[in-house]
Write an enzyme that holds these catalytic residues in place. Structure first.
Site, short mmCIF file in Angstrom:
data_model
loop_
_atom_site.label_atom_id
_atom_site.label_comp_id
_atom_site.label_asym_id
_atom_site.label_seq_id
_atom_site.Cartn_x
_atom_site.Cartn_y
_atom_site.Cartn_z
N LYS A 80 10.91 126.23 24.47
CA LYS A 80 12.34 126.05 24.70
C LYS A 80 12.99 127.40 24.93
CE LYS A 80 15.17 122.44 24.74
NZ LYS A 80 14.83 121.10 25.28
N GLY A 175 28.22 110.11 23.24
CA GLY A 175 27.80 111.13 24.19
C GLY A 175 27.41 110.48 25.50
N GLY A 177 26.70 112.00 28.63
CA GLY A 177 26.18 112.90 29.63
C GLY A 177 25.15 112.21 30.49
N VAL A 179 22.16 111.46 29.98
CA VAL A 179 21.34 110.48 29.26
C VAL A 179 22.19 109.31 28.78
CG1 VAL A 179 19.83 110.07 27.28
CG2 VAL A 179 19.64 112.20 28.57
#
Length: 342
Positions: A80, A175, A177, A179
């Site tokens: 990451k 959320g 976004g 996804v």
């Protein structure tokens, strides 16, 4: 000028920090493991309050990527990148990050980055001008579709465990976004009742108008009386302030590191809330990546090679539920599955 410093961390293959004061780059690349193959993991761009917080995020997320790929049966390791940055990515920042990841891979090519929080298709295309060590710029659809479908299939396994059916299931998605918004489409298509929330209320309202959903404030939706709570924003959604207010039967979402601390799973278990570990549920974004020769290639989520693995996420959840019936909490069960390949 780019300055690179190595950061020794026990249990991690390699961690390094790249700083370029002229461009504002302050990036950490963490590679947790390459036991199964080349490490893959996105580039997260967001403001951090401290270097320690940025480093810890990189470490947690890269380990999660190792477990994610292992549990999904992929021959990939975990890595990451975190970049401490406020605002849109500049061309100069993209170039200096490209220089950093190129030099990081110079002696041993071990890490490929991709999109994440703060790096959508546009940002990935900017970075790809300066490095070949990046995925997520070849496909027609972004990885959000695959991740969302994977979360949907993880939910399928969880609601089956709880004796529920889609048409009588109420899901709260926090959320919206790339996804969360796609997850809403799959849920509505399955006949679920859906309540949504996003920090951007105008965006949430547009999703409601498009799909006929209910809407709630993003800082309150966790407390709604529902069947499934789906955290799809940034990590730490299940924390000491929210966990006691949950009124759901299942937690299953697309966000990484949903449990703020390890003891959250004990509280969820005491409340009889079944938690699908995030790296199991949100594995779709890495499942679309396939190895061809020495390189990695993105496939679309509906590709037969991909869709079968995405569908298998439900089978993985069913395996976790089998362990759960025997008294093993879902986090330990998922970790055992992941570690069996490592």
């Amino acid at each position: 000028m780019l300055e690179i410093s190595e950061i020794p961390v026990d249990g991690y293959y390699r961690v390094a920090r790249g700083i370029n004061k002229q461009t504002g780059l302050d990036a950490i690349i963490a590679v947790h493991s390459i036991t199964l193959g080349r490490a893959l993991g996105g580039c997260r761009v967001m403001p951090y309050n401290s270097y320690e917080a940025q480093l810890q995020d990189a470490l947690n997320l890269s380990k999660g990527m190792t477990y994610k790929s292992s549990t999904a049966g992929l021959d990939l390791g975990g890595g990451k990148t975190t970049i401490n940055w406020t605002g849109p990515i500049t061309e100069e920042l993209a170039e200096s990050f490209g220089e950093f990841i190129n030099k990081f891979n110079e002696d041993e090519s071990i890490y490929t980055t991709a999109g994440d929080v703060g790096t959508g298709l546009k940002e990935c295309e900017m970075i790809a001008k300066y490095t070949d060590h990046i995925q997520g710029v070849q496909g027609v659809l972004d990885s959000g579709w695959a991740t969302a479908y994977g979360v949907f299939m993880a939910m399928h396994g969880a609601i089956k465990y709880k004796g529920m059916v889609w048409s009588k299931t109420h899901v709260a998605v926090n959320g919206l976004g790339k996804v969360g918004a796609r997850l809403v489409e799959f849920l509505v298509g399955a006949g679920c009742q859906v309540t949504v929330a996003d920090i951007n209320q105008d965006h949430a309202l547009s999703i409601c108008n498009k799909h006929g959903c209910n809407m709630m404030a993003h800082d309150l939706i966790h407390s709604i009386d529902c069947d499934v709570y789906a955290p799809c924003a940034i990590g730490g959604a299940i924390n000491e302030n929210t966990v006691h207010e949950l009124k759901c039967r299942i937690v299953c979402g697309g966000a990484n590191n949903q449990l703020a601390t390890l003891d959250m799973i004990d509280i969820l278990e005491s409340k009889h809330i079944f938690y699908v570990p995030d790296y199991v549920a949100n594995a779709g974004g890495v499942i679309i990546v396939t190895t061809i020769g020495d390189g990695l290639v993105d496939l679309e989520y509906y590709n037969p090679k991909v869709i079968s693995k995405l569908n298998a996420i439900s089978d993985t959840v069913e395996l976790i539920t089998a362990h759960h019936k025997m008294g093993t909490d879902p986090v330990k069960a998922a970790n055992q599955i992941a570690q069996s390949r490592l």
